[in-house]
Design a protein around this motif. Structure first.
Motif, PDB file in Angstrom:
ATOM      1  N   LYS B   2     -37.561 -14.274  21.084  1.00 14.56           N
ATOM      2  CA  LYS B   2     -36.636 -15.248  20.521  1.00 14.56           C
ATOM      3  C   LYS B   2     -37.070 -15.658  19.112  1.00 14.56           C
ATOM      4  O   LYS B   2     -36.259 -15.806  18.211  1.00 14.56           O
ATOM      5  N   LYS B   5     -36.153 -13.093  16.527  1.00 10.73           N
ATOM      6  CA  LYS B   5     -34.742 -13.189  16.111  1.00 10.73           C
ATOM      7  C   LYS B   5     -34.563 -14.295  15.082  1.00 10.73           C
ATOM      8  O   LYS B   5     -33.921 -14.124  14.052  1.00 10.73           O
ATOM      9  N   ILE B   9     -33.229 -14.206  11.199  1.00  9.90           N
ATOM     10  CA  ILE B   9     -32.078 -14.988  10.729  1.00  9.90           C
ATOM     11  C   ILE B   9     -32.482 -15.849   9.537  1.00  9.90           C
ATOM     12  O   ILE B   9     -31.778 -15.918   8.529  1.00  9.90           O
ATOM     13  N   LEU B 102      -7.342 -31.592  -1.602  1.00 10.15           N
ATOM     14  CA  LEU B 102      -6.486 -31.501  -0.423  1.00 10.15           C
ATOM     15  C   LEU B 102      -6.829 -30.312   0.486  1.00 10.15           C
ATOM     16  O   LEU B 102      -6.976 -30.493   1.696  1.00 10.15           O
ATOM     17  N   PRO B 103      -7.005 -29.102  -0.078  1.00 18.29           N
ATOM     18  CA  PRO B 103      -7.368 -27.996   0.806  1.00 18.29           C
ATOM     19  C   PRO B 103      -8.679 -28.260   1.541  1.00 18.29           C
ATOM     20  O   PRO B 103      -8.800 -27.964   2.732  1.00 18.29           O
ATOM     21  N   LEU B 104      -9.642 -28.872   0.836  1.00 20.98           N
ATOM     22  CA  LEU B 104     -10.935 -29.126   1.472  1.00 20.98           C
ATOM     23  C   LEU B 104     -10.804 -30.190   2.558  1.00 20.98           C
ATOM     24  O   LEU B 104     -11.376 -30.064   3.647  1.00 20.98           O
ATOM     25  N   LEU B 106      -8.122 -30.763   4.292  1.00 26.46           N
ATOM     26  CA  LEU B 106      -7.455 -30.114   5.415  1.00 26.46           C
ATOM     27  C   LEU B 106      -8.433 -29.254   6.203  1.00 26.46           C
ATOM     28  O   LEU B 106      -8.360 -29.177   7.430  1.00 26.46           O
ATOM     29  N   PHE B 107      -9.351 -28.625   5.483  1.00 30.83           N
ATOM     30  CA  PHE B 107     -10.343 -27.784   6.163  1.00 30.83           C
ATOM     31  C   PHE B 107     -11.206 -28.630   7.096  1.00 30.83           C
ATOM     32  O   PHE B 107     -11.414 -28.289   8.257  1.00 30.83           O
ATOM     33  N   GLY B 111     -11.442 -28.603  11.176  1.00 29.97           N
ATOM     34  CA  GLY B 111     -12.712 -28.493  11.897  1.00 29.97           C
ATOM     35  C   GLY B 111     -12.830 -29.566  12.969  1.00 29.97           C
ATOM     36  O   GLY B 111     -13.227 -29.289  14.107  1.00 29.97           O
ATOM     37  N   ILE B 114     -10.715 -28.783  15.962  1.00 25.99           N
ATOM     38  CA  ILE B 114     -11.289 -27.743  16.822  1.00 25.99           C
ATOM     39  C   ILE B 114     -12.418 -28.309  17.659  1.00 25.99           C
ATOM     40  O   ILE B 114     -12.498 -28.067  18.871  1.00 25.99           O
ATOM     41  N   LYS B 117     -11.096 -30.148  20.509  1.00 23.44           N
ATOM     42  CA  LYS B 117     -10.443 -29.304  21.503  1.00 23.44           C
ATOM     43  C   LYS B 117     -11.468 -28.578  22.393  1.00 23.44           C
ATOM     44  O   LYS B 117     -11.269 -28.389  23.589  1.00 23.44           O
ATOM     45  N   VAL B 118     -12.581 -28.205  21.762  1.00 24.43           N
ATOM     46  CA  VAL B 118     -13.550 -27.367  22.458  1.00 24.43           C
ATOM     47  C   VAL B 118     -14.554 -28.234  23.213  1.00 24.43           C
ATOM     48  O   VAL B 118     -15.073 -29.201  22.658  1.00 24.43           O
ATOM     49  N   SER B 119     -14.817 -27.888  24.469  1.00 25.92           N
ATOM     50  CA  SER B 119     -15.860 -28.634  25.170  1.00 25.92           C
ATOM     51  C   SER B 119     -17.195 -27.937  24.955  1.00 25.92           C
ATOM     52  O   SER B 119     -17.311 -26.728  25.107  1.00 25.92           O
ATOM     53  N   ILE B 120     -18.173 -28.731  24.592  1.00 25.74           N
ATOM     54  CA  ILE B 120     -19.448 -28.167  24.176  1.00 25.74           C
ATOM     55  C   ILE B 120     -20.188 -27.544  25.349  1.00 25.74           C
ATOM     56  O   ILE B 120     -20.832 -26.514  25.222  1.00 25.74           O
ATOM     57  N   LYS B 121     -20.049 -28.167  26.544  1.00 31.32           N
ATOM     58  CA  LYS B 121     -20.863 -27.674  27.659  1.00 31.32           C
ATOM     59  C   LYS B 121     -20.203 -26.502  28.373  1.00 31.32           C
ATOM     60  O   LYS B 121     -19.014 -26.491  28.538  1.00 31.32           O
TER      61      LYS B 121
END
Lengths: 622, 121, 178
Positions: B2, B5, B9, B102-104, B106-107, B111, B114, B117-121
């Motif tokens: 590990k 790796k 990285i 504005l684009p930033l 919105l970005f 984020g 998302i 929406k996403v469950s971490i576990k």
């Protein structure tokens, strides 16, 4: 004669449209299982009428019938037959008629191909689509009628803009329109599915075909426009971030996002509302494109002649459709139960979301960059230009994480994956890619901002997509498309960094040295063609590896009198040699511009790979 | 294993950060003129155009560079004469802060959506 | 409740965009440079057409009256048409007119003036066009009305002078005298 036929058949189509809107809506309450055969016959009549009116316009162009105002304004007897035909859609009126033609035929095909879906859903799609057709018919008949009579009949037409007399540009509009119009079907179908509450796996796999079709045509259409700009505008670039180009790119981003989301809906039955929102947005962007290009609100090389009343009509129609969609969305949103399916952090679903996230970001950059100057001018009167540097600054840095996610994402599993399972080879590939990129950028003295990570991740995606061909879990179409994209990014990067150019004023007999090459202006030939006079320069470019003969042209068109420069390009798989020359005021001297563009052809080839991926996706068996 | 790796990285990303300075374009005139709108042409940059206006503009830029003016001084000079419209790369000011931000925004907003929406576990 | 607020916000935003676009349609698409007025660079120097010596623009501006700076060239057709207006302005209204001869051949320029008359108090030659660019010109012909005291451009006239522009110049000049 053709004028009357065309005109009346459009009126019949208008009546058919009104009938269809009411009849199909009424029938949604009817409980019978099959579609009324009357609906089918009326729809056939409508399609036939639109086809007849289109053919009569094409016919008027072919026989140069100058009693027709559109023909008079856009054609000339000396024009080659091919451009007489393509002249039909090379102007505002004709292109709208073509749009309408595709619109009705797509609806026809849709109804034939959706026999196994609920009747109510089909009827509602028909209703929404007919509302769009109705709007376009009104627009054509009352603000841009292509069948206006001229009397007395002029003897000769005024001609088609010569820079539009080109094979790529003859095909570019119809293909782009098929893409745009495809999004209208997606729009109508999504609203219908929302009202019926059948946004589910079955619907997803049915509408996916339409999404892929639109996406393929939009991609090809954008590519053709870009190829045209490359060799015809004569500046050697292939993308200028011109507002009209941006307008075709915006629905593409949205459609690409939708293409990924619909797969999630198909496989996992989630992201329902998001799919609907994307469908609505895609079509709104296609329509806004029409509005921005046709109304003359933009300042661009491509805009058609403008007329404020047309602009007002499209604007009202566009916002009518958008508001209609928003209202329907808010009323029926409860219909689509957002099931309690969880989305885990490390999963393909999340990867798709990340794709959407970046697509929406790129879209917002292009959208804001295109529309902002208009808004600013209206609000406080100041006028600014937004050009390539703006887009590059905002898009390039975000490409770095985007490429990283794109490389890793496709190998994640649905539902839930584990970070520990990421194999050792990925970091190794990353390391090698960064190393190659570092060596390359230092040895070539490339020192643009972010060049090392940009090239590095370009290579990383390239290696991983190649590896995926042997071991990846995803479909072949996805592999090819992603591999094509990595090739696309790399060729753009190399092309951007290694391209060299030279410009000088030369007369016949002159020689210039550029890098290790000698550019020689050998001869100038003047010839008379059917509808233009041509000055052909004969250039010889030699270096230690060989000789190239390039023959760029300057064309002096007679109708209307215009000068165009035709570049001569010699493409090999390694690089393009691009040469163009222009008349200067002083006699005898010409401005000569030579460009050496490495890997240029790979930009086109990689886009071809990308949409070949799409085509495979379309024909994939379930 | 590990740790190995992780090591790779980290090296990879530190190489990413080895970022060279901004481009020292060999041809300053080309660089500047690519960033200027040819005001009398339709959608062309000064660099791409062969009009009298564009040719004179390029000569002037060369002169200014020879005088020792920096890129920014030249832009400043030209916007004073021709307005912001001439520059393709709008600078950040009260007219354009929304354009850049504005684009930033919105970005970041995307984020957040998302993550919710996403469950971490 | 939250849903309703979202709905209202989106609709309002849509309406806002709609109105802005609607207004944007009325805007003329051509660029009007009238909003950019500035100081004339008095330090600009160039050779004159007849005297063959370097002279600065500041010296040429009339300290007691308005000055007109006119960018012209013998090869430019509209310049030929506007020339009579310049001659009238100089003769009748007694305005100091400074010529900037844009990218021209000296022989042609002299012939042009011989044929049509010379309304200019002095002509600076600008063979590579850079002086015109420094003045903020777009092309030929162009005319700037300059205030004597502040050396500020009061009005820019892009393209050839015509009756309307002529009257405007005369009006500005006369108003100031009273």
């Amino acid at each position: 004669m053709a004028n009357q036929v065309g005109n009346y058949s459009l009126f019949i189509a208008l009546i058919a449209s009104i009938f269809l809107i009411f009849q199909s809506y009424r029938l949604t309450r009817n409980s019978s299982k099959n579609l009324d055969s009357k609906i089918f016959s009326v729809l056939s009549v409508q399609s036939l009428m639109v086809l007849i009116s289109f053919i009569s316009l094409v016919f008027a162009f072919i026989v140069s019938d100058f009693s027709n105002k559109t023909v008079y304004n856009n054609s000339h007897t000396t024009k080659p037959l091919f451009y007489k035909i393509s002249g039909t859609w090379g102007n505002h009126e004709g292109s709208l008629l073509l749009w309408l033609l595709v619109l009705t035929f797509f609806l026809f095909i849709f109804l034939i191909n959706s026999k196994n879906l609920p009747k109510k859903y089909r009827l509602l799609t028909l209703t929404f689509q007919e509302v769009i057709i109705f709007g376009f018919l009104l627009f054509i008949l009352f603000t841009s009628n292509p069948f206006i009579n001229l009397f007395p009949i002029p003897k000769e037409g005024t001609g088609l803009n010569p820079i539009l007399q080109d094979p790529a540009l003859a095909l570019h509009p119809p293909i782009l329109y098929i893409g745009y119009v495809g999004t209208s079907i997606i729009f109508s179908a999504s609203l219908a599915a929302l009202v019926c509450g059948n946004v589910n796996k079955v619907w997803a796999s049915h509408i996916k075909k339409w999404i892929i079709i639109s996406w393929i045509f939009l991609t090809i259409g954008i590519m053709l426009g870009s190829i045209w700009a490359y060799y015809e505008l004569g500046w050697g670039g292939f993308w200028f971030w011109d507002p009209v180009e941006n307008v075709s790119l915006m629905p593409w981003f949205c459609l690409t996002a939708l293409l990924h989301t619909i797969v999630v809906l198909e496989k996992r039955n989630t992201f329902k509302s998001w799919t609907i929102i994307l469908s609505i947005t895609t079509f709104s962007l296609s329509m806004s494109g029409t509005f921005l290009v046709r109304s003359g609100i933009l300042n661009s090389i491509h805009t058609f002649a403008n007329d404020p009343s047309r602009g007002v009509f499209i604007l009202c129609f566009l916002f009518f459709l958008i508001f209609l969609a928003i209202i329907i969305f808010f009323i029926y949103q409860k219909n689509i139960s957002n099931s309690s399916i969880r989305t885990y952090l490390i999963s393909k679903e999340t990867a798709m979301l990340v794709n959407n996230w970046f697509m929406m970001f790129f879209l917002s950059v292009v959208l804001i960059g295109t529309v902002y100057p208009i808004l600013l001018e209206v609000i406080n009167g100041s006028k600014i230009s937004i050009g390539p540097p703006f887009y590059q600054k905002l898009i390039l840095p975000f490409l770095i994480p985007f490429l990283l996610f794109m490389a890793i994402g496709p190998n994640l599993k649905w539902v839930k994956d584990h970070i520990n399972k990421i194999k050792l080879e990925q970091p190794i590939f990353l390391f090698i890619s960064i190393l190659i990129s570092y060596l390359f950028t230092t040895s070539y003295g490339v020192s643009y901002l972010f060049s090392v990570p940009m090239f590095g991740l370009g290579f990383f995606l390239f290696f991983l997509t190649i590896r995926d061909f042997f071991s990846g879990k995803s479909t072949l179409s996805q592999k090819i498309a992603h591999f094509g994209f990595s090739l696309f990014i790399l060729s753009i990067l190399f092309n951007g960094v290694l391209a060299k150019e030279y410009s000088s004023n030369m007369k016949v007999g002159d020689e210039r040295k550029f890098m290790n090459k000698i550019i020689k202006f050998e001869n100038l030939k003047i010839t008379q063609e059917l509808n233009y006079q041509s000055l052909t320069g004969e250039f010889n470019i030699s270096d230690d590896r060989g000789n190239l003969n390039l023959k760029p042209e300057i064309r002096i068109y007679n109708q209307p009198k215009t000068l165009t420069s035709e570049a001569d390009i010699i493409s090999t798989i390694y690089s393009d040699n691009f040469l163009v020359f222009n008349v200067l005021k002083d006699d005898g001297y010409y401005n000569v511009r030579y460009q050496h563009k490495p890997l240029m052809i790979w930009i086109w080839l990689s886009v071809i790979l990308i949409f070949v991926g799409g085509i495979l996706g379309y024909f994939k068996k379930k | 294993m590990k740790k190995f790796k992780l090591f790779i990285i980290i090296i990879g990303f530190s190489l990413i950060l080895v970022n060279n300075l901004r481009a020292q374009d060999t041809d300053q005139v080309n660089k500047i003129s690519k960033n200027l709108r040819c005001l009398i042409c339709q959608g062309q940059s000064v660099y791409d155009s062969q009009s009298d206006f564009a040719i004179s503009m390029k000569t002037l830029i060369q002169k200014k560079i020879d005088e020792g003016k920096t890129e920014n001084e030249i832009y400043e000079f030209l916007t004073k004469k021709y307005g912001d419209w001439i520059i393709y790369d709008p600078e950040l000011n009260k007219n354009t802060f929304l354009l850049w931000l504005l684009p930033l925004i919105l970005f970041v907003f995307g984020g957040i959506l998302i993550i919710r929406k996403v469950s971490i576990k | 409740m939250i849903k309703n607020i979202k709905f209202i916000i989106i609709i309002l935003f849509g309406l806002f965009l709609f109105l802005v676009f609607l207004k944007g349609l009325d805007k003329p698409n051509s660029y009007s440079p009238n909003s950019i007025l500035n100081q004339i660079e008095t330090k600009l120097t160039a050779r004159t057409l007849y005297k063959n010596k370097e002279i600065s623009l500041g010296e040429l501006i009339d300290k007691n009256n308005f000055s007109l700076i006119n960018v012209w060239a013998s090869w430019c057709l509209p310049c030929r048409n506007e020339h009579s207006y310049l001659i009238n302005l100089q003769k009748i209204n007694n305005i100091n007119i400074i010529g900037i001869n844009y990218k021209d051949k000296e022989i042609n320029a002299k012939k042009f003036l011989k044929d049509l008359g010379n309304p200019y108090s002095e002509i600076l030659i600008d063979p590579d066009g850079t002086i015109s660019i420094e003045l903020g010109a777009y092309g030929v012909p162009e005319t700037y009305l300059v205030n004597r005291k502040t050396n500020e451009v009061i009005k820019k006239f892009i393209g050839p002078l015509d009756d309307l522009k002529f009257k405007e110049i005369v009006k500005i000049v006369n108003n100031e005298k009273i």
